[in-house]
Design a protein around this motif. Structure first.
Motif, PDB file in Angstrom:
ATOM      1  N   PRO A   1       0.840  -1.210   0.000  1.00 35.80           N
ATOM      2  CA  PRO A   1       0.000   0.000   0.000  1.00 35.80           C
ATOM      3  C   PRO A   1       0.873   1.257   0.000  1.00 35.80           C
ATOM      4  O   PRO A   1       1.954   1.278   0.601  1.00 35.80           O
ATOM      5  N   ALA A   2       0.400   2.290  -0.666  1.00 35.27           N
ATOM      6  CA  ALA A   2       1.176   3.523  -0.833  1.00 35.27           C
ATOM      7  C   ALA A   2       1.617   4.115   0.503  1.00 35.27           C
ATOM      8  O   ALA A   2       2.758   4.566   0.638  1.00 35.27           O
ATOM      9  N   GLU A   3       0.740   4.119   1.489  1.00 34.44           N
ATOM     10  CA  GLU A   3       1.091   4.698   2.791  1.00 34.44           C
ATOM     11  C   GLU A   3       2.230   3.926   3.448  1.00 34.44           C
ATOM     12  O   GLU A   3       3.154   4.527   4.005  1.00 34.44           O
ATOM     13  N   LEU A   4       2.193   2.609   3.368  1.00 31.81           N
ATOM     14  CA  LEU A   4       3.269   1.792   3.935  1.00 31.81           C
ATOM     15  C   LEU A   4       4.564   2.023   3.185  1.00 31.81           C
ATOM     16  O   LEU A   4       5.630   2.143   3.789  1.00 31.81           O
ATOM     17  N   ARG A   5       4.490   2.141   1.876  1.00 30.05           N
ATOM     18  CA  ARG A   5       5.683   2.419   1.073  1.00 30.05           C
ATOM     19  C   ARG A   5       6.308   3.755   1.483  1.00 30.05           C
ATOM     20  O   ARG A   5       7.529   3.871   1.619  1.00 30.05           O
ATOM     21  N   GLN A   6       5.461   4.764   1.685  1.00 32.06           N
ATOM     22  CA  GLN A   6       5.962   6.084   2.098  1.00 32.06           C
ATOM     23  C   GLN A   6       6.631   6.005   3.464  1.00 32.06           C
ATOM     24  O   GLN A   6       7.680   6.624   3.686  1.00 32.06           O
ATOM     25  N   ARG A   7       6.035   5.277   4.376  1.00 21.03           N
ATOM     26  CA  ARG A   7       6.613   5.148   5.721  1.00 21.03           C
ATOM     27  C   ARG A   7       7.951   4.420   5.687  1.00 21.03           C
ATOM     28  O   ARG A   7       8.894   4.821   6.367  1.00 21.03           O
ATOM     29  N   LEU A   8       8.020   3.357   4.908  1.00 21.66           N
ATOM     30  CA  LEU A   8       9.278   2.620   4.795  1.00 21.66           C
ATOM     31  C   LEU A   8      10.362   3.486   4.145  1.00 21.66           C
ATOM     32  O   LEU A   8      11.520   3.454   4.553  1.00 21.66           O
ATOM     33  N   PHE A   9       9.966   4.275   3.153  1.00 20.94           N
ATOM     34  CA  PHE A   9      10.924   5.167   2.502  1.00 20.94           C
ATOM     35  C   PHE A   9      11.436   6.211   3.495  1.00 20.94           C
ATOM     36  O   PHE A   9      12.636   6.508   3.547  1.00 20.94           O
ATOM     37  N   ALA A  10      10.541   6.750   4.301  1.00 18.46           N
ATOM     38  CA  ALA A  10      10.942   7.727   5.321  1.00 18.46           C
ATOM     39  C   ALA A  10      11.866   7.088   6.359  1.00 18.46           C
ATOM     40  O   ALA A  10      12.839   7.713   6.796  1.00 18.46           O
ATOM     41  N   LEU A  11      11.572   5.862   6.745  1.00 20.10           N
ATOM     42  CA  LEU A  11      12.452   5.150   7.680  1.00 20.10           C
ATOM     43  C   LEU A  11      13.835   4.954   7.072  1.00 20.10           C
ATOM     44  O   LEU A  11      14.852   5.105   7.752  1.00 20.10           O
ATOM     45  N   ALA A  12      13.864   4.623   5.789  1.00 20.44           N
ATOM     46  CA  ALA A  12      15.151   4.440   5.112  1.00 20.44           C
ATOM     47  C   ALA A  12      15.969   5.728   5.136  1.00 20.44           C
ATOM     48  O   ALA A  12      17.181   5.703   5.373  1.00 20.44           O
ATOM     49  N   ALA A  13      15.319   6.848   4.916  1.00 19.11           N
ATOM     50  CA  ALA A  13      16.015   8.139   4.975  1.00 19.11           C
ATOM     51  C   ALA A  13      16.518   8.412   6.387  1.00 19.11           C
ATOM     52  O   ALA A  13      17.655   8.870   6.577  1.00 19.11           O
ATOM     53  N   PHE A  14      15.690   8.112   7.386  1.00 25.75           N
ATOM     54  CA  PHE A  14      16.098   8.297   8.773  1.00 25.75           C
ATOM     55  C   PHE A  14      17.314   7.435   9.097  1.00 25.75           C
ATOM     56  O   PHE A  14      18.259   7.899   9.747  1.00 25.75           O
ATOM     57  N   VAL A  15      17.299   6.185   8.642  1.00 28.08           N
ATOM     58  CA  VAL A  15      18.413   5.270   8.914  1.00 28.08           C
ATOM     59  C   VAL A  15      19.716   5.828   8.352  1.00 28.08           C
ATOM     60  O   VAL A  15      20.770   5.757   8.998  1.00 28.08           O
ATOM     61  N   GLN A  16      19.658   6.406   7.167  1.00 31.39           N
ATOM     62  CA  GLN A  16      20.876   6.963   6.561  1.00 31.39           C
ATOM     63  C   GLN A  16      21.436   8.102   7.415  1.00 31.39           C
ATOM     64  O   GLN A  16      22.632   8.129   7.726  1.00 31.39           O
ATOM     65  N   VAL A  17      20.582   9.023   7.808  1.00 24.98           N
ATOM     66  CA  VAL A  17      21.019  10.181   8.603  1.00 24.98           C
ATOM     67  C   VAL A  17      21.467   9.736   9.995  1.00 24.98           C
ATOM     68  O   VAL A  17      22.517  10.155  10.493  1.00 24.98           O
ATOM     69  N   HIS A  18      20.693   8.874  10.626  1.00 25.98           N
ATOM     70  CA  HIS A  18      21.007   8.442  11.988  1.00 25.98           C
ATOM     71  C   HIS A  18      22.317   7.649  12.018  1.00 25.98           C
ATOM     72  O   HIS A  18      23.105   7.786  12.961  1.00 25.98           O
ATOM     73  N   SER A  19      22.551   6.848  10.991  1.00 26.75           N
ATOM     74  CA  SER A  19      23.799   6.071  10.921  1.00 26.75           C
ATOM     75  C   SER A  19      25.008   6.995  10.893  1.00 26.75           C
ATOM     76  O   SER A  19      26.024   6.722  11.544  1.00 26.75           O
ATOM     77  N   GLU A  20      24.899   8.070  10.148  1.00 26.78           N
ATOM     78  CA  GLU A  20      26.001   9.049  10.097  1.00 26.78           C
ATOM     79  C   GLU A  20      26.230   9.657  11.471  1.00 26.78           C
ATOM     80  O   GLU A  20      27.373   9.826  11.917  1.00 26.78           O
ATOM     81  N   ARG A  21      25.157   9.944  12.173  1.00 25.59           N
ATOM     82  CA  ARG A  21      25.277  10.503  13.521  1.00 25.59           C
ATOM     83  C   ARG A  21      25.877   9.495  14.491  1.00 25.59           C
ATOM     84  O   ARG A  21      26.637   9.871  15.388  1.00 25.59           O
ATOM     85  N   VAL A  22      25.544   8.224  14.319  1.00 29.52           N
ATOM     86  CA  VAL A  22      26.150   7.182  15.162  1.00 29.52           C
ATOM     87  C   VAL A  22      27.654   7.149  14.925  1.00 29.52           C
ATOM     88  O   VAL A  22      28.444   7.095  15.876  1.00 29.52           O
TER      89      VAL A  22
END
Length: 127
Positions: free
Chosen positions: A77-98
């Motif tokens: 579903p589109a909403e789930l896809r959007q949420r997963l995409f947002a999580l992926a973006a968060f993971v990239q930024v958070h990993s750099e901060r780690v």
């Protein structure tokens, strides 16, 4: 004969879908275990290198997930896809901060565990 062929095809398709969820679960579980192991190491010695490797692997996983959910033919579903995409973006930024020492890798482990839980619920074979 046609009924048997249909049953065999359905069983094969169901097994394939189940296998895909199991494969995804296994990959995420392995990467999450690496993150957890790296978190337990002394970052002053070899721990930082192990953490960086685990973060790199986790980032690659999330880039692949983002690419998959961004594909127009993805059946989620589109909403789930959007949420997963947002999580992926968060993971990239958070990993750099780690890596910079300003964030906790436990947040990434929690995200992965949540995804694993969702896969287990969809597949029913993990607990």
């Amino acid at each position: 004969m046609t009924a048997q062929l249909a049953h065999t095809s359905y069983t094969s398709a169901r097994t394939t879908v189940g296998s895909l969820a199991q494969n995804e679960y296994g990959i995420i579980a392995r990467i999450t275990a690496r993150l957890e192991d790296a978190m337990d190491l002394d970052t002053v010695t070899t721990g930082y290198a192990r953490l960086a490797e685990a973060l790199f692997e986790n980032r690659r996983l999330w880039l692949a997930l983002a690419s998959d959910v961004a594909h127009p033919q993805n059946a989620l579903p589109a909403e789930l896809r959007q949420r997963l995409f947002a999580l992926a973006a968060f993971v990239q930024v958070h990993s750099e901060r780690v890596l910079q020492g300003s964030a906790d890798p436990a947040d990434l482990v929690a995200i992965n565990r949540d995804i694993m839980s969702g896969l287990a619920g969809a597949d029913g074979s993990h607990g």
